[in-house]
Design a protein around this motif. Structure first.
Motif, PDB file in Angstrom:
ATOM      1  N   ARG A  14       5.724 -13.437 -15.968  1.00 22.48           N
ATOM      2  CA  ARG A  14       5.836 -14.722 -15.265  1.00 22.48           C
ATOM      3  C   ARG A  14       6.223 -14.451 -13.818  1.00 22.48           C
ATOM      4  NH1 ARG A  14       7.326 -15.032 -20.387  1.00 22.48           N
ATOM      5  NH2 ARG A  14       6.153 -16.548 -21.604  1.00 22.48           N
ATOM      6  N   TYR A  15       5.267 -13.902 -13.091  1.00 28.76           N
ATOM      7  CA  TYR A  15       5.565 -13.448 -11.741  1.00 28.76           C
ATOM      8  C   TYR A  15       5.129 -14.485 -10.714  1.00 28.76           C
ATOM      9  CZ  TYR A  15       0.577 -12.346 -11.393  1.00 28.76           C
ATOM     10  OH  TYR A  15      -0.793 -12.427 -11.357  1.00 28.76           O
ATOM     11  N   ASN A  16       5.787 -14.455  -9.570  1.00 35.05           N
ATOM     12  CA  ASN A  16       5.348 -15.255  -8.447  1.00 35.05           C
ATOM     13  C   ASN A  16       4.597 -14.326  -7.492  1.00 35.05           C
ATOM     14  OD1 ASN A  16       5.239 -16.407  -5.808  1.00 35.05           O
ATOM     15  ND2 ASN A  16       6.686 -17.959  -6.515  1.00 35.05           N
ATOM     16  N   ALA A  17       3.331 -14.617  -7.270  1.00 36.79           N
ATOM     17  CA  ALA A  17       2.497 -13.691  -6.505  1.00 36.79           C
ATOM     18  C   ALA A  17       2.966 -13.573  -5.058  1.00 36.79           C
ATOM     19  CB  ALA A  17       1.043 -14.133  -6.550  1.00 36.79           C
ATOM     20  N   ARG A  18       3.538 -14.629  -4.514  1.00 36.29           N
ATOM     21  CA  ARG A  18       4.032 -14.536  -3.130  1.00 36.29           C
ATOM     22  C   ARG A  18       5.163 -13.523  -3.042  1.00 36.29           C
ATOM     23  NH1 ARG A  18       7.069 -19.541  -1.914  1.00 36.29           N
ATOM     24  NH2 ARG A  18       8.541 -18.478  -3.272  1.00 36.29           N
ATOM     25  N   ASP A  19       6.132 -13.662  -3.925  1.00 35.92           N
ATOM     26  CA  ASP A  19       7.284 -12.779  -3.861  1.00 35.92           C
ATOM     27  C   ASP A  19       6.896 -11.359  -4.254  1.00 35.92           C
ATOM     28  OD1 ASP A  19       8.533 -15.107  -3.193  1.00 35.92           O
ATOM     29  OD2 ASP A  19       9.311 -15.479  -5.211  1.00 35.92           O
ATOM     30  N   THR A  20       6.013 -11.252  -5.206  1.00 33.84           N
ATOM     31  CA  THR A  20       5.542  -9.941  -5.630  1.00 33.84           C
ATOM     32  C   THR A  20       4.774  -9.267  -4.498  1.00 33.84           C
ATOM     33  OG1 THR A  20       5.402 -10.812  -7.865  1.00 33.84           O
ATOM     34  CG2 THR A  20       4.298  -8.730  -7.464  1.00 33.84           C
ATOM     35  N   ALA A  21       4.008 -10.059  -3.755  1.00 31.71           N
ATOM     36  CA  ALA A  21       3.234  -9.506  -2.630  1.00 31.71           C
ATOM     37  C   ALA A  21       4.169  -8.869  -1.604  1.00 31.71           C
ATOM     38  CB  ALA A  21       2.406 -10.602  -1.972  1.00 31.71           C
ATOM     39  N   ILE A  22       5.307  -9.489  -1.392  1.00 31.17           N
ATOM     40  CA  ILE A  22       6.244  -8.954  -0.402  1.00 31.17           C
ATOM     41  C   ILE A  22       6.779  -7.597  -0.855  1.00 31.17           C
ATOM     42  CG2 ILE A  22       8.496  -9.336   0.689  1.00 31.17           C
ATOM     43  CD1 ILE A  22       7.742 -12.342   0.739  1.00 31.17           C
ATOM     44  N   PHE A  23       7.089  -7.502  -2.136  1.00 34.53           N
ATOM     45  CA  PHE A  23       7.524  -6.198  -2.641  1.00 34.53           C
ATOM     46  C   PHE A  23       6.387  -5.179  -2.543  1.00 34.53           C
ATOM     47  CE2 PHE A  23       7.346  -3.084  -6.035  1.00 34.53           C
ATOM     48  CZ  PHE A  23       8.491  -2.359  -5.739  1.00 34.53           C
ATOM     49  N   TYR A  24       5.218  -5.570  -2.993  1.00 31.02           N
ATOM     50  CA  TYR A  24       4.084  -4.638  -3.050  1.00 31.02           C
ATOM     51  C   TYR A  24       3.752  -4.116  -1.649  1.00 31.02           C
ATOM     52  CZ  TYR A  24      -0.367  -2.833  -4.877  1.00 31.02           C
ATOM     53  OH  TYR A  24      -1.416  -2.045  -5.267  1.00 31.02           O
ATOM     54  N   ALA A  25       3.730  -5.014  -0.682  1.00 28.22           N
ATOM     55  CA  ALA A  25       3.409  -4.617   0.689  1.00 28.22           C
ATOM     56  C   ALA A  25       4.395  -3.555   1.177  1.00 28.22           C
ATOM     57  CB  ALA A  25       3.433  -5.834   1.603  1.00 28.22           C
ATOM     58  N   SER A  26       5.643  -3.698   0.777  1.00 25.80           N
ATOM     59  CA  SER A  26       6.646  -2.758   1.278  1.00 25.80           C
ATOM     60  C   SER A  26       6.330  -1.324   0.837  1.00 25.80           C
ATOM     61  CB  SER A  26       8.047  -3.174   0.823  1.00 25.80           C
ATOM     62  OG  SER A  26       8.193  -2.915  -0.564  1.00 25.80           O
ATOM     63  N   LEU A  27       5.646  -1.167  -0.280  1.00 27.59           N
ATOM     64  CA  LEU A  27       5.306   0.180  -0.748  1.00 27.59           C
ATOM     65  C   LEU A  27       4.287   0.860   0.162  1.00 27.59           C
ATOM     66  CD1 LEU A  27       4.909  -0.467  -4.591  1.00 27.59           C
ATOM     67  CD2 LEU A  27       6.919   0.363  -3.358  1.00 27.59           C
ATOM     68  N   PHE A  28       3.523   0.051   0.878  1.00 27.99           N
ATOM     69  CA  PHE A  28       2.518   0.585   1.790  1.00 27.99           C
ATOM     70  C   PHE A  28       2.982   0.470   3.245  1.00 27.99           C
ATOM     71  CE2 PHE A  28       0.125  -0.841  -1.893  1.00 27.99           C
ATOM     72  CZ  PHE A  28      -0.854   0.120  -2.072  1.00 27.99           C
ATOM     73  N   SER A  29       4.188  -0.003   3.461  1.00 32.50           N
ATOM     74  CA  SER A  29       4.631  -0.413   4.795  1.00 32.50           C
ATOM     75  C   SER A  29       3.624  -1.387   5.400  1.00 32.50           C
ATOM     76  CB  SER A  29       4.801   0.768   5.734  1.00 32.50           C
ATOM     77  OG  SER A  29       5.682   1.685   5.167  1.00 32.50           O
ATOM     78  N   ALA A  30       3.079  -2.234   4.571  1.00 35.42           N
ATOM     79  CA  ALA A  30       2.112  -3.224   5.050  1.00 35.42           C
ATOM     80  C   ALA A  30       2.848  -4.489   5.475  1.00 35.42           C
ATOM     81  CB  ALA A  30       1.116  -3.545   3.941  1.00 35.42           C
ATOM     82  N   LYS A  31       2.133  -5.352   6.211  1.00 31.74           N
ATOM     83  CA  LYS A  31       2.720  -6.592   6.697  1.00 31.74           C
ATOM     84  C   LYS A  31       2.309  -7.748   5.788  1.00 31.74           C
ATOM     85  CE  LYS A  31       4.159  -4.264  10.159  1.00 31.74           C
ATOM     86  NZ  LYS A  31       5.570  -3.860  10.209  1.00 31.74           N
ATOM     87  N   VAL A  32       3.161  -8.790   5.755  1.00 36.58           N
ATOM     88  CA  VAL A  32       2.829  -9.973   4.959  1.00 36.58           C
ATOM     89  C   VAL A  32       2.904 -11.202   5.844  1.00 36.58           C
ATOM     90  CG1 VAL A  32       3.427 -11.371   2.954  1.00 36.58           C
ATOM     91  CG2 VAL A  32       3.833  -8.912   2.908  1.00 36.58           C
ATOM     92  N   LEU A  33       1.832 -11.972   5.833  1.00 33.34           N
ATOM     93  CA  LEU A  33       1.852 -13.247   6.543  1.00 33.34           C
ATOM     94  C   LEU A  33       1.833 -14.375   5.523  1.00 33.34           C
ATOM     95  CD1 LEU A  33       1.775 -14.569   9.373  1.00 33.34           C
ATOM     96  CD2 LEU A  33      -0.683 -14.839   9.044  1.00 33.34           C
ATOM     97  N   LEU A  34       2.890 -15.185   5.511  1.00 30.63           N
ATOM     98  CA  LEU A  34       2.938 -16.345   4.628  1.00 30.63           C
ATOM     99  C   LEU A  34       2.507 -17.550   5.448  1.00 30.63           C
ATOM    100  CD1 LEU A  34       6.510 -15.794   3.083  1.00 30.63           C
ATOM    101  CD2 LEU A  34       4.322 -14.914   2.236  1.00 30.63           C
ATOM    102  N   GLY A  35       1.454 -18.226   5.025  1.00 33.59           N
ATOM    103  CA  GLY A  35       0.968 -19.355   5.815  1.00 33.59           C
ATOM    104  C   GLY A  35       1.080 -20.661   5.066  1.00 33.59           C
ATOM    105  N   SER A  36       1.471 -21.727   5.770  1.00 33.67           N
ATOM    106  CA  SER A  36       1.490 -23.048   5.135  1.00 33.67           C
ATOM    107  C   SER A  36       1.761 -24.130   6.176  1.00 33.67           C
ATOM    108  CB  SER A  36       2.594 -23.101   4.074  1.00 33.67           C
ATOM    109  OG  SER A  36       2.693 -24.407   3.555  1.00 33.67           O
ATOM    110  N   ALA A  37       1.263 -25.321   5.886  1.00 36.29           N
ATOM    111  CA  ALA A  37       1.623 -26.482   6.699  1.00 36.29           C
ATOM    112  C   ALA A  37       2.922 -27.081   6.183  1.00 36.29           C
ATOM    113  CB  ALA A  37       0.512 -27.522   6.649  1.00 36.29           C
ATOM    114  N   THR A  38       3.254 -26.739   4.948  1.00 37.15           N
ATOM    115  CA  THR A  38       4.454 -27.278   4.307  1.00 37.15           C
ATOM    116  C   THR A  38       5.146 -26.146   3.561  1.00 37.15           C
ATOM    117  OG1 THR A  38       3.042 -27.807   2.414  1.00 37.15           O
ATOM    118  CG2 THR A  38       3.521 -29.603   3.920  1.00 37.15           C
ATOM    119  N   PRO A  39       5.810 -25.248   4.292  1.00 34.30           N
ATOM    120  CA  PRO A  39       6.376 -24.061   3.634  1.00 34.30           C
ATOM    121  C   PRO A  39       7.356 -24.424   2.525  1.00 34.30           C
ATOM    122  CG  PRO A  39       6.547 -23.872   6.029  1.00 34.30           C
ATOM    123  CD  PRO A  39       6.097 -25.273   5.736  1.00 34.30           C
TER     124      PRO A  39
END
Ligand code: ADP
Ligand code: ZN
Ligand code: ZN
Length: 838
Positions: free
Chosen positions: A438-463
Motif C-alpha cells: 500500500r505504497y504512495n507513489a509520490r513518496d516512494t518516488a522521492i526515496f527512489y530518486a535519492s538512490l540515483f541522486s536524481a531530482k524530483v519535481l512535484l507539480g500541482s495547482a492544488t498541492p
C-alpha cells in the motif's frame, strides 16, 4: 497468485528433511513472490556459485512441491541455524533487477510494512514471474516460423501452437525434464509465448480501427427519428447500423473488422454511414507502443513567467533534490515539464513522468509525443503483457529515455534516472489501496530518486497539505507560477444557494434555474459545458416513502444505487446487482423516493431540459471499454458534444479550449465526508474542475450549487485562494495532531463474524496501548462496516514523525499482529496495516 488471506495460512513449508550436502559454503536470500514475512534462505550448490548473483532469478522449490522463480537478494557465507533447501537452477545470466530496484523493494516493504515478496509481485511484470501457477499463452502474432528455435524450444512451441495455452506441469511433461524455466525464458524472449496470470485481463490482439456512433444518436428519440426517416434505397446500410447497435450493446466496443464480418456489409457501405456522420471511425494509437521516430522537436517558446519559473526550478535543484511546483490551472505546467525533460535528455539521463492513471489519456500522450516522438514510452494498465515486455526491455537497455506512466511505472528497470516528475502530486490515486504494497507513489518516488541522486519535481495547482508544508519548512524547494498561459484570468465563481431554490421544489436541487440559464447561454453561443457530480448511477439512495425502508446489499452494509442502464440496484462495494424492487419488502407499498442524484439522473435531466443538445456522461459505467474514455475525450475535444457531465473523471488534467462554464452540482456532498482530509480534497476537486473553464481565450465561469454557502472551503474557492485554505487546514491539523504533524497507521481487521472481529479489535487495541500508549486512537467501526461478507473494525494510530522511532513502532505493531494470530480464536482474522492512508 497469492491472495491477502494466504498471509498466514498454508504458506509455510513443511519440515525440511535431509542433510545439507557437504560442499555448500554459501547461502542466498531469495525473495519469493509470496506474502511470506521474510526472504527465504537457500543453499547455493557448488556448481553454480559463480552464477548466483543478486538480481538474477533462480528456480526454487517452496513448500512441499511448489516451484517459483525467486530473486536473489543477497549472498552470505554464514551458515543459517536451520537446514535449507538448495537452489535448483539459475535462470538468468545477467541480473533482471538492478541493485537500486532491490533497495526500493526493501524500502517499500519496511516503510509500508509488507513483505518484499508482495512488493516483488507488484513490481515484476508477469513475464518475469514464473511459478507453478503460471500459464503460458501462445503469442498469436508470432506466426509459425519455428526455424530459430532449438529442439527443446521447438517441442514446447509446437505444443503451444496446438493447445494455445500450457501449464507449467504440461511443459514439464512435454520436455520430460524437471528444469524447464530456462527454456520458457527463451521462448518468452523470442516472443513465441507469454505468461498469463489468472487475474489479468485476457490478452487481446491489437485492433486498429474502432467504430463509434455519433453521440447525437445516444438519445433514443434521435435514433428513432433516424430509423423512421431512413431512405428505403439503403437497406444494407440500415442492416449495418443495426448490427453495430447490437454489437456495441454486447461488447461495449466495436472494431471495424468485427462489424464488417458480423454484418456481411462492404467497406463502402460502412463508408456511406461515416460520410453521413452517423458512425465515426477512430484509429487508436494508444493500443500499442507506437514506433515513432526518435525526434526531439520542441517547437514552442515558454512565456516569460514560465521561463522564470523554470529557471527557479533549475536553480532549486542545485541545492535541493525535491521541488514543489505550484502552478495554477492552465499555467502551462505540462509545457514547462517538457522543457525540463529536455534538459535531462540532453544530459543523457532517463526521465520518469508520473501521472494518475485516469489522467494518462491520449490527450496528454499526444502532447508529449509531439515533442519527443519515439523517445517516450508509455506504461499503462491497459497495455497487455507483450507490450509491457517490450517496454521493460527498452528501458532496461536504455533505448527509451522518457517514461510516461501511472504509479506502477516506478518499478520499471531504470538504469540512470535523472528526473522524476510527479504531476498532480496531490492526487489520492497515487496511493495503492489493495492489495499490499500500500505504497504512495509520490513518496516512494522521492526515496527512489535519492538512490540515483536524481531530482524530483512535484507539480500541482492544488498541492497536498503535506507537500506544501514540506516546502514551507524548506525540506523541498517551492516554485510558484501564478498566471495562466495567455493571461486569461481564473474563472469567476458564483455560489448558488440551493436552499432558496429548494423551497420552491421538492428534493435536492440538481439544476438550479441560474445554472440552467447559464448552460443555455453558453451552448447557444457555441461554447461547451462541464458538469461535475461525484456520484455515479441514477439514484444513490432509494427510500420507501411509507415506512422508510432502504434496500441494502446482502453482502455489504451499504444502501444500493439504482442504475438506469441496467435498470437494477447495484452495490458499489462488491459489485452485486439486484432486480429493481416494485413493492417495498417491508410494508408492501410502491411509494419509492429517490434521495440524492447520480450522473445518470443528471444526464436524463439534461436530455429533458435540453433535447437538442449533444450530451454525454463520463463515469466508471460509461467508459468501461478499453478506449471508451479516450473516445469520449476526443469527441468533446472535437466539439462533437455540448455538455459533458461526469464524476471526478472530468476533473482531472484535461485541456479543452471551448469550455466556458463549469457547474459543480453538489458541493455539500463533497464537504460531507468524515475524514480529516475532507476540506483539502473538496477544495482540490472543485479547484481542479474549475480549472477546465476558460483556459485559452476568454475568462470562464464556475457555478457551485451548495446549501452550506458559508462553509470556509467555499469562501476560499471563491477567491481561488489555495494559501488561505492551506493556512486554515494546517491549523486544524496541528490542533488535532493529524498529518503533516503526525504519521497515521490505519489498522483494519476483517472477519466473517462480527463478534470475532470486535473482540479481536479490542484485544489488539488494548495490547497496542500498552506499548504505544496515547498514540492509539482506539477502535472504531468504519462507516461501511461490512464488505463482501466480512465485518470490519479499524484502529487508528497517530505516531510522532521521528523516523528512527517509527521503524520501532512498526515492529511493535507487527509483533502484536503475530501475537493476535497466535491465538487460535483469531487466527483467521485478516489484519491490514496501512501506513499514510488516504
Ligand atoms: P496546466 O497543466 O498548468 O493546467 P497546460 O500545460 O495544460 O496547463 O497548458 C494549458 C494550455 O496552454 C495548453 O493547451 C497548452 O498547450 C497551452 N500552453 C501553455 N504554455 C504554452 C506555451 N509556452 N506555448 C504554447 N502553448 C502553451
Ligand atoms: Zn415500506
Ligand atoms: Zn455489496
Amino acid at each position: 497468485m497469492v491472495k491477502e488471506n494466504d498471509t498466514h495460512e498454508n504458506l509455510f513449508p513443511g519440515s525440511i528433511t535431509g542433510q545439507q550436502p557437504p560442499g555448500v559454503i554459501l547461502w542466498a536470500e531469495i525473495i519469493l513472490p509470496l506474502a511470506i514475512p521474510k526472504t527465504y534462505t537457500y543453499a547455493v550448490p557448488d556448481g553454480i556459485v559463480a552464477k548466483v548473483i543478486p538480481g538474477c532469478r533462480v528456480e526454487v522449490v517452496f513448500g512441499k512441491n511448489k516451484k517459483y522463480a525467486g530473486i536473489v537478494k543477497s549472498i552470505s557465507p554464514v551458515h543459517p541455524a536451520y537446514e535449507t533447501k538448495e537452489i535448483i537452477n539459475v535462470i538468468d545470466e545477467e541480473p533482471v533487477i538492478y541493485p537500486q530496484q532491490l533497495q526500493l523493494w526493501h524500502w517499500i516493504s519496511e516503510y509500508y510494512t509488507c513483505s518484499e515478496g508482495e512488493v516483488m509481485n507488484a513490481a515484476l511484470p508477469a513475464h518475469l514471474k514464473l511459478s507453478s501457477e503460471a500459464i503460458l499463452v501462445y503469442n498469436e502474432e508470432y506466426g509459425e516460423d519455428f526455424s530459430t528455435l532449438d529442439n527443446e524450444e521447438y517441442l514446447v512451441a509446437e505444443a503451444l501452437l496446438i493447445k494455445r495455452e500450457l501449464r507449467l506441469q504440461e511443459v514439464q511433461q512435454v520436455l520430460d525434464v524437471n528444469h524447464v524455466y530456462p527454456v520458457i525464458k527463451k521462448l518468452i524472449e523470442k516472443k513465441v509465448c507469454f505468461i498469463w496470470e489468472a487475474f489479468n485481463e485476457k490478452y487481446k490482439i491489437k485492433k486498429a480501427n474502432y467504430v463509434i456512433l455519433n453521440p447525437e444518436f445516444n438519445r433514443e428519440e434521435k435514433l428513432n427519428d433516424l430509423f423512421n426517416n431512413w431512405e428505403t434505397r439503403a437497406p444494407k446500410q440500415l442492416e449495418l447500423l443495426l448490427s453495430y447497435l447490437h454489437l456495441i450493446k454486447m461488447d461495449g466496443e466495436v472494431t471495424q473488422a468485427a462489424l464488417l464480418k458480423k454484418s456481411g456489409a462492404s467497406p463502402a457501405q460502412l463508408k456511406s454511414l461515416t460520410d453521413k456522420n452517423i458512425l465515426f471511425i477512430e484509429k487508436r494509437s494508444i493500443d500499442r507502443i507506437p514506433s515513432l521516430p526518435k525526434i526531439l522537436s520542441i517547437d514552442f517558446e515558454l512565456s516569460e513567467a514560465q521561463e522564470r519559473a523554470l529557471d527557479k526550478i533549475r536553480a532549486a535543484f542545485n541545492s535541493l533534490n525535491v521541488c514543489l511546483f505550484h502552478g495554477i490551472t492552465s499555467s502551462g505546467k505540462t509545457q514547462l515539464y517538457i522543457r525540463l525533460i529536455e534538459d535531462y535528455i540532453k544530459k543523457d539521463t532517463q526521465v520518469l513522468y508520473l501521472l494518475p492513471e485516469i489522467t494518462l489519456t491520449a490527450q496528454v500522450i499526444r502532447r508529449l509525443q509531439k515533442n519527443f516522438g519515439g523517445n517516450i514510452g508509455i506504461y499503462h494498465s491497459k497495455f497487455n503483457n507483450n507490450e509491457r515486455v517490450e517496454l521493460w526491455n527498452k528501458i532496461n537497455n536504455g533505448e527509451l529515455k522518457i517514461i510516461l506512466g501511472a504509479r506502477s511505472a516506478l518499478f520499471l528497470p531504470f538504469k540512470n534516472l535523472g528526473l522524476i516528475i510527479v504531476d498532480e502530486e496531490h492526487d489520492s490515486s497515487y496511493k495503492q489501496q489493495d492489495p499490499a504494497p500500500r505504497y504512495n507513489a509520490r513518496d516512494t518516488a522521492i526515496f527512489y530518486a535519492s538512490l540515483f541522486s536524481a531530482k524530483v519535481l512535484l507539480g500541482s495547482a492544488t498541492p497536498s497539505i503535506e507537500s506544501y508544508y514540506n516546502a514551507r519548512k524548506n525540506k523541498y524547494a517551492l516554485v510558484e507560477l501564478e498566471e495562466r498561459y495567455g493571461g486569461v484570468l481564473l474563472p469567476a465563481i458564483e455560489i448558488i444557494d440551493t436552499k432558496l431554490v429548494a423551497a420552491s421544489k421538492k428534493g435536492k436541487v440538481m439544476l438550479s434555474p441560474q445554472l440552467k440559464a447559464a448552460i443555455e447561454e453558453e451552448v447557444s453561443r457555441n461554447k461547451q459545458v462541464i458538469l461535475f457530480q461525484n456520484r455515479r448511477g441514477y439514484s444513490p439512495v432509494l427510500i420507501c416513502g411509507t415506512c422508510g425502508f432502504i434496500p441494502h446489499c446482502v453482502n455489504c452494509d451499504v444502501s444500493l444505487t439504482l442504475h438506469k442502464f441496467s435498470n437494477r440496484l447495484h452495490c458499489h462495494y462488491c459489485g452485486t446487482s439486484y432486480p429493481k424492487l416494485i413493492e417495498c419488502p417491508a410494508c408492501g407499498s410502491v411509494n419509492w423516493m429517490e434521495k440524492n442524484f447520480g450522473t445518470e439522473k443528471i444526464e436524463e435531466e439534461l436530455q429533458t431540459q435540453f433535447p437538442s443538445y449533444r450530451i454525454a456522461r463520463m463515469d466508471l459505467d460509461s467508459v468501461r471499454g478499453k478506449t471508451a474514455h479516450d473516445n469520449l475525450i476526443r469527441l468533446f475535444e472535437q466539439h462533437r458534444l455540448d455538455i459533458l457531465a461526469g464524476t471526478q473523471m472530468v476533473v482531472k488534467g484535461l485541456d479543452f479550449e471551448q469550455v466556458s462554464l463549469v457547474g459543480i452540482l453538489d458541493a455539500d456532498g463533497l464537504l460531507s465526508f468524515t475524514d480529516f482530509r475532507v476540506n483539502e480534497r473538496a477544495f482540490q476537486q472543485m479547484e481542479q474542475v474549475s480549472g477546465r473553464a476558460g483556459r485559452k481565450t476568454e475568462r470562464g465561469k464556475v457555478m457551485i450549487q451548495a446549501a452550506k454557502i458559508d462553509h470556509p472551503v467555499l469562501l476560499f474557492m471563491q477567491q481561488h485562494d489555495y494559501k488561505s485554505l492551506y493556512n486554515f487546514e494546517i491549523e486544524n491539523r496541528k490542533h488535532f495532531f493529524y498529518p503533516p504533524f503526525s504519521r497515521i497507521i490505519k489498522i483494519t481487521l476483517k472477519h466473517r463474524m462480527r463478534e470475532v472481529v470486535n473482540e479481536a479489535a479490542e484485544k489488539l487495541g488494548d495490547a497496542l496501548k500498552k506499548d504505544l500508549h496515547d498514540f492509539v486512537m482506539g477502535t472504531a467501526s468504519p462507516v461501511v462496516n461490512r464488505i463482501r461478507n466480512l465485518y470490519l473494525m479499524e484502529l487508528l494510530i497517530k505516531l510522532p514523525k521521528d523516523a528512527a522511532r517509527l521503524q520501532v513502532y512498526k515492529k511493535v505493531i507487527t509483533n502484536h499482529f503475530n501475537l493476535l494470530h497466535a491465538d487460535k480464536k483469531f487466527k483467521s482474522v485478516l489484519l491490514i496495516a496501512d501506513v499514510d492512508p488516504n
